[in-house]
Design an enzyme around this catalytic site. Structure first.
Site, PDB file in Angstrom:
ATOM      1  N   LYS A  55      35.846  25.244  39.188  1.00 29.68           N
ATOM      2  CA  LYS A  55      36.840  24.902  38.166  1.00 29.68           C
ATOM      3  C   LYS A  55      38.227  24.779  38.771  1.00 29.68           C
ATOM      4  O   LYS A  55      38.538  25.384  39.811  1.00 29.68           O
ATOM      5  CB  LYS A  55      36.865  25.937  37.019  1.00 29.68           C
ATOM      6  CG  LYS A  55      37.227  27.380  37.417  1.00 29.68           C
ATOM      7  CD  LYS A  55      38.720  27.679  37.561  1.00 29.68           C
ATOM      8  CE  LYS A  55      38.998  29.104  37.993  1.00 29.68           C
ATOM      9  NZ  LYS A  55      40.256  29.274  38.718  1.00 29.68           N
ATOM     10  N   ASP A 105      36.152  34.412  34.332  1.00 32.04           N
ATOM     11  CA  ASP A 105      35.881  32.975  34.454  1.00 32.04           C
ATOM     12  C   ASP A 105      34.409  32.619  34.246  1.00 32.04           C
ATOM     13  O   ASP A 105      34.058  31.436  34.199  1.00 32.04           O
ATOM     14  CB  ASP A 105      36.289  32.475  35.848  1.00 32.04           C
ATOM     15  CG  ASP A 105      37.802  32.497  36.063  1.00 32.04           C
ATOM     16  OD1 ASP A 105      38.551  32.406  35.073  1.00 32.04           O
ATOM     17  OD2 ASP A 105      38.214  32.594  37.240  1.00 32.04           O
TER      18      ASP A 105
HETATM   19  O1  C5P Z   1      37.746  38.985  35.586  1.00 35.01           O
HETATM   20  P1  C5P Z   1      37.763  39.010  37.069  1.00 35.01           P
HETATM   21  O2  C5P Z   1      36.845  40.062  37.633  1.00 35.01           O
HETATM   22  O3  C5P Z   1      37.557  37.691  37.706  1.00 35.01           O
HETATM   23  O4  C5P Z   1      39.238  39.451  37.481  1.00 35.01           O
HETATM   24  C1  C5P Z   1      39.552  39.861  38.792  1.00 35.01           C
HETATM   25  C2  C5P Z   1      40.899  40.543  38.776  1.00 35.01           C
HETATM   26  O5  C5P Z   1      41.936  39.575  38.502  1.00 35.01           O
HETATM   27  C3  C5P Z   1      41.085  41.612  37.722  1.00 35.01           C
HETATM   28  O6  C5P Z   1      40.598  42.843  38.161  1.00 35.01           O
HETATM   29  C4  C5P Z   1      42.601  41.620  37.526  1.00 35.01           C
HETATM   30  O7  C5P Z   1      43.229  42.315  38.578  1.00 35.01           O
HETATM   31  C5  C5P Z   1      42.959  40.148  37.698  1.00 35.01           C
HETATM   32  N1  C5P Z   1      43.019  39.442  36.404  1.00 35.01           N
HETATM   33  C6  C5P Z   1      44.089  39.686  35.562  1.00 35.01           C
HETATM   34  N2  C5P Z   1      44.155  39.048  34.355  1.00 35.01           N
HETATM   35  C7  C5P Z   1      43.211  38.150  33.998  1.00 35.01           C
HETATM   36  C8  C5P Z   1      42.120  37.871  34.854  1.00 35.01           C
HETATM   37  C9  C5P Z   1      42.050  38.541  36.060  1.00 35.01           C
HETATM   38  O8  C5P Z   1      44.968  40.502  35.867  1.00 35.01           O
HETATM   39  N3  C5P Z   1      43.321  37.534  32.820  1.00 35.01           N
END
Ligand code: C5P
Length: 317
Positions: free
Chosen positions: A25, A153
């Site tokens: 993406k 995502d």
């Molecule tokens: O959801 P995912 O595991 O991909 O997110 C990885 C990290 O990215 C989270 O632990 C956080 O630190 C950051 N993040 C965030 N806000 C979001 C998505 C991700 O702070 N909306």
């Protein structure tokens, strides 16, 4: 014994395996709001699924195992429970009340830690492949719920196309926008950690180096331009609040952005938390020519000519 369900008969191959693909993406627009109590940031983003695909193949086996080929194999991509594919398998098995029995293989084209949701694509493909292999007959809604637990995502990797993401990115409003756009993805030599980029944005905002209210703003213009064009208008609306912190951590990306527009892109931005630079170009020929020129000039380790929107995770025929 596995039996065919959601994918229908014929999706399980002669050797008992099932393969699913899922796309990378680009965040065409990404506005980051405040840090929430749960450690995530509230955000508004326009996701576009593009034609760079990973595939996950699952075979019947006792217990779980995982192998990886392609981008990041033997390096950045773990082959144990740290991999989202492994976690997806355990989560689906628990949800469906079946044993987590499968040998899994990821063939990666999407670079790891690149801001392209490669790990999320793999997790989404694993959910779709294992649902078919195990005959767990999950609805798309069931899979979306599991996807949201795996990562912000992952729900988009399942759905694909174009979607507005809110919450931490996992709440999706799919868009009917089907107009093709062509892009070049300029991939850097080393990855960037997503949490680090978010933390750097918080720091830049706390120190006043980036104004919290001067970000990417509302996504309406970008959604309209994505749907109706022209590309020159869309290029003017590309925006990503994570670009400033990504550039702070990786100043070399400035040269990457300049190289992208210098090679003819109508507009360019850092994809997600980076370090991939996405450049919007006129058509497929321009994408191929720009990608070749960028690699020949040494601007990026790799450059992919891609287009979007493409569908989300689905079984291979
Ligand atoms: O959801 P995912 O595991 O991909 O997110 C990885 C990290 O990215 C989270 O632990 C956080 O630190 C950051 N993040 C965030 N806000 C979001 C998505 C991700 O702070 N909306």
């Amino acid at each position: 014994m596995p039996h065919a369900t959601a994918g229908g008969p014929g999706r399980i191959h002669g050797d008992g395996s099932v393969t699913a693909h899922a796309p990378a993406k680009i965040n065409v627009h990404l506005a980051v709001g405040p840090l929430r109590a749960d450690g995530f940031h509230e955000l508004t983003t326009v996701y576009l699924a593009v034609s760079l695909l990973d595939s996950v193949t699952a075979w019947p086996d006792d217990g779980l195992s995982l192998t990886v080929t392609g981008e990041g194999a033997g390096g950045d991509v773990p082959t144990d429970s740290r991999n989202l594919v492994w976690q997806a398998a355990e989560l689906l098995a628990r949800h469906a009340g079946v044993r987590a029995d499968a040998a899994l293989h990821i063939d990666k084209s999407i670079p790891a830690a690149a801001g392209l949701a490669g790990g999320s694509a793999d997790a989404a493909a694993a959910l779709v492949a294992l649902d078919a292999l195990w005959g767990t007959r999950c609805t798309r809604g069931d899979l979306a719920g599991l996807a949201a637990r795996l990562g912000s995502d992952v729900p988009f990797s399942l759905v694909g196309g174009v979607a507005l993401g809110t919450g931490r990115g996992e709440q999706l409003s799919p868009s009917l926008s089907r107009r093709r756009t062509d892009w070049v993805l300029g991939v850097a030599g080393t990855g960037l950690s997503t949490p680090k980029v978010y933390r750097e944005l918080d720091r830049l905002r706390a120190t006043g180096q980036v104004a919290a209210d001067a970000g990417a703003g509302q996504p309406d213009d970008v959604l309209t331009a994505l749907r109706d064009g022209p590309d020159a208008t869309l290029a003017g609306f590309l925006a990503n609040d994570l670009q400033a912190p990504a550039l702070e951590l990786r100043p070399d990306l400035r040269a990457g952005l300049a190289a992208m527009t210098g090679a003819g892109a109508l507009g360019a931005l850092v994809s997600g938390s980076g370090p991939t630079v996405a450049g919007l170009v006129e058509d497929a020929d321009a994408a191929a020519g720009t990608a070749d020129a960028l690699v020949a000039a040494g601007a990026f380790r790799l450059a992919h000519a891609v287009h979007g929107p493409v569908p989300g995770a689905r079984l291979a025929g």
